[in-house]
Design a protein around this motif. Sequence first.
Motif, PDB file in Angstrom:
ATOM      1  N   THR A 111       4.919  35.201  22.402  1.00  0.00           N
ATOM      2  CA  THR A 111       5.297  34.497  23.631  1.00  0.00           C
ATOM      3  C   THR A 111       6.721  33.969  23.529  1.00  0.00           C
ATOM      4  N   ALA A 112       7.075  33.413  22.368  1.00  0.00           N
ATOM      5  CA  ALA A 112       8.442  32.930  22.161  1.00  0.00           C
ATOM      6  C   ALA A 112       9.440  34.081  22.185  1.00  0.00           C
ATOM      7  N   THR A 113       9.063  35.196  21.578  1.00  0.00           N
ATOM      8  CA  THR A 113       9.932  36.380  21.601  1.00  0.00           C
ATOM      9  C   THR A 113      10.167  36.852  23.026  1.00  0.00           C
ATOM     10  N   ALA A 114       9.127  36.736  23.862  1.00  0.00           N
ATOM     11  CA  ALA A 114       9.228  37.188  25.250  1.00  0.00           C
ATOM     12  C   ALA A 114      10.219  36.364  26.056  1.00  0.00           C
ATOM     13  N   VAL A 115      10.439  35.110  25.672  1.00  0.00           N
ATOM     14  CA  VAL A 115      11.467  34.311  26.352  1.00  0.00           C
ATOM     15  C   VAL A 115      12.835  34.972  26.181  1.00  0.00           C
ATOM     16  N   VAL A 116      13.116  35.407  24.965  1.00  0.00           N
ATOM     17  CA  VAL A 116      14.398  36.056  24.674  1.00  0.00           C
ATOM     18  C   VAL A 116      14.503  37.390  25.407  1.00  0.00           C
ATOM     19  N   THR A 117      13.436  38.195  25.354  1.00  0.00           N
ATOM     20  CA  THR A 117      13.481  39.504  26.014  1.00  0.00           C
ATOM     21  C   THR A 117      13.606  39.354  27.522  1.00  0.00           C
ATOM     22  N   GLY A 118      12.927  38.364  28.092  1.00  0.00           N
ATOM     23  CA  GLY A 118      13.033  38.141  29.532  1.00  0.00           C
ATOM     24  C   GLY A 118      14.441  37.760  29.936  1.00  0.00           C
ATOM     25  N   PHE A 119      15.098  36.935  29.115  1.00  0.00           N
ATOM     26  CA  PHE A 119      16.480  36.533  29.384  1.00  0.00           C
ATOM     27  C   PHE A 119      17.414  37.735  29.350  1.00  0.00           C
ATOM     28  N   VAL A 120      17.301  38.543  28.300  1.00  0.00           N
ATOM     29  CA  VAL A 120      18.161  39.719  28.148  1.00  0.00           C
ATOM     30  C   VAL A 120      17.910  40.722  29.267  1.00  0.00           C
ATOM     31  N   ASP A 121      16.634  40.978  29.565  1.00  0.00           N
ATOM     32  CA  ASP A 121      16.289  41.948  30.608  1.00  0.00           C
ATOM     33  C   ASP A 121      16.829  41.524  31.968  1.00  0.00           C
ATOM     34  N   ALA A 122      16.753  40.231  32.268  1.00  0.00           N
ATOM     35  CA  ALA A 122      17.190  39.749  33.581  1.00  0.00           C
ATOM     36  C   ALA A 122      18.670  39.965  33.802  1.00  0.00           C
ATOM     37  N   ILE A 123      19.446  39.966  32.722  1.00  0.00           N
ATOM     38  CA  ILE A 123      20.901  40.103  32.855  1.00  0.00           C
ATOM     39  C   ILE A 123      21.359  41.546  32.677  1.00  0.00           C
ATOM     40  N   ALA A 124      20.912  42.190  31.612  1.00  0.00           N
ATOM     41  CA  ALA A 124      21.504  43.477  31.247  1.00  0.00           C
ATOM     42  C   ALA A 124      20.490  44.571  30.975  1.00  0.00           C
ATOM     43  N   GLY A 125      19.202  44.243  30.925  1.00  0.00           N
ATOM     44  CA  GLY A 125      18.215  45.224  30.476  1.00  0.00           C
ATOM     45  C   GLY A 125      18.270  45.342  28.955  1.00  0.00           C
ATOM     46  N   GLY A 126      17.304  46.063  28.396  1.00  0.00           N
ATOM     47  CA  GLY A 126      17.310  46.265  26.952  1.00  0.00           C
ATOM     48  C   GLY A 126      16.457  45.289  26.173  1.00  0.00           C
ATOM     49  N   GLY A 127      15.638  44.483  26.879  1.00  0.00           N
ATOM     50  CA  GLY A 127      14.771  43.557  26.173  1.00  0.00           C
ATOM     51  C   GLY A 127      13.773  44.243  25.271  1.00  0.00           C
ATOM     52  N   GLY A 128      13.450  45.489  25.593  1.00  0.00           N
ATOM     53  CA  GLY A 128      12.531  46.249  24.752  1.00  0.00           C
ATOM     54  C   GLY A 128      13.054  46.456  23.346  1.00  0.00           C
ATOM     55  N   LEU A 129      14.388  46.408  23.195  1.00  0.00           N
ATOM     56  CA  LEU A 129      14.996  46.512  21.873  1.00  0.00           C
ATOM     57  C   LEU A 129      14.478  45.417  20.948  1.00  0.00           C
ATOM     58  N   ILE A 130      14.171  44.252  21.537  1.00  0.00           N
ATOM     59  CA  ILE A 130      13.663  43.123  20.765  1.00  0.00           C
ATOM     60  C   ILE A 130      12.150  43.173  20.665  1.00  0.00           C
ATOM     61  N   MET A 131      11.480  43.378  21.813  1.00  0.00           N
ATOM     62  CA  MET A 131      10.031  43.237  21.849  1.00  0.00           C
ATOM     63  C   MET A 131       9.281  44.384  21.174  1.00  0.00           C
ATOM     64  N   VAL A 132       9.722  45.612  21.398  1.00  0.00           N
ATOM     65  CA  VAL A 132       8.961  46.753  20.884  1.00  0.00           C
ATOM     66  C   VAL A 132       8.842  46.736  19.357  1.00  0.00           C
ATOM     67  N   PRO A 133       9.928  46.498  18.592  1.00  0.00           N
ATOM     68  CA  PRO A 133       9.748  46.423  17.142  1.00  0.00           C
ATOM     69  C   PRO A 133       8.791  45.311  16.708  1.00  0.00           C
ATOM     70  N   VAL A 134       8.801  44.184  17.439  1.00  0.00           N
ATOM     71  CA  VAL A 134       7.890  43.084  17.105  1.00  0.00           C
ATOM     72  C   VAL A 134       6.443  43.506  17.354  1.00  0.00           C
TER      73      VAL A 134
END
Length: 251
Positions: free
Chosen positions: A11-34
């Motif tokens: 859930t904490a990781t998703a905060v970071v991915t949501g922030f990145v995705d909202a601006i530039a996309g690419g949140g999967g770079l963080i979430m998928v490896p986790v």
Amino acid sequence: MIEPWLYPALTATAVVTGFVDAIAGGGGLIMVPVLVFAGLPPHIMLGTNKVQSMCGTAMATYRYRRAGLFRIGSNKALVGAVFAGAAVGALVIQRLDSRILSLAVPLLLMAVALYTIFSPRMDDTDREARIGEGAYYPVGSAIGFYDGFFGPGTGQFFATTLVGLRGFGLTRATGLTKLLNLTSNVASVIIFALGGQVIWLLGLCMALGSIAGGWLGAHSATRFGARLIRPLMITASLALTTKLLWGWFAG
């Protein structure tokens, strides 16, 4: 079986991915490896990740719409094309190995990064469109298919083509990108859910973090515009390229 401590961690990781995705996309770079580290099977990982991504993108979409960056009514046909493409892609990925795309995609992402760095069009100035609205439907549908099938870099592909082909300023393109990305996520979640490929409790926990990150990211992007979006797009594109190439050559 998922360890209980992974729920708050993801859930904490998703905060970071949501922030990145909202601006530039690419949140999967963080979430998928986790999620891989958490031990989820590949298709369940994809389906569960789409749930949190959908919710975070929904919040970002709401925030961009409130800022007046797009109208849903005038984009209904494009939304339909993206939805259809994503649904087909999500059906296909449950039957095929996505490795077929894992070498081609880094090359496309590198092209996105280079375009973002060197093109004078990647700012907040609206310019003359190179193709008409109807001609963009197949492009949107193809990107939607890609998102349902594989996913990394979808936001960058939408934003770059809206700027390069439709003449949108970067912040306006990012706003419409969130609507289109939400559409492809909804289609994907429906298909993955029907296939039994979603862990709902985990996906909804992650969704809470993604919603918070999506609001923060969209708020930052609408405030700072292209001077924030452009460097994050370049960083996300290059990071995704590196990750996917590493995954390819590492086997």
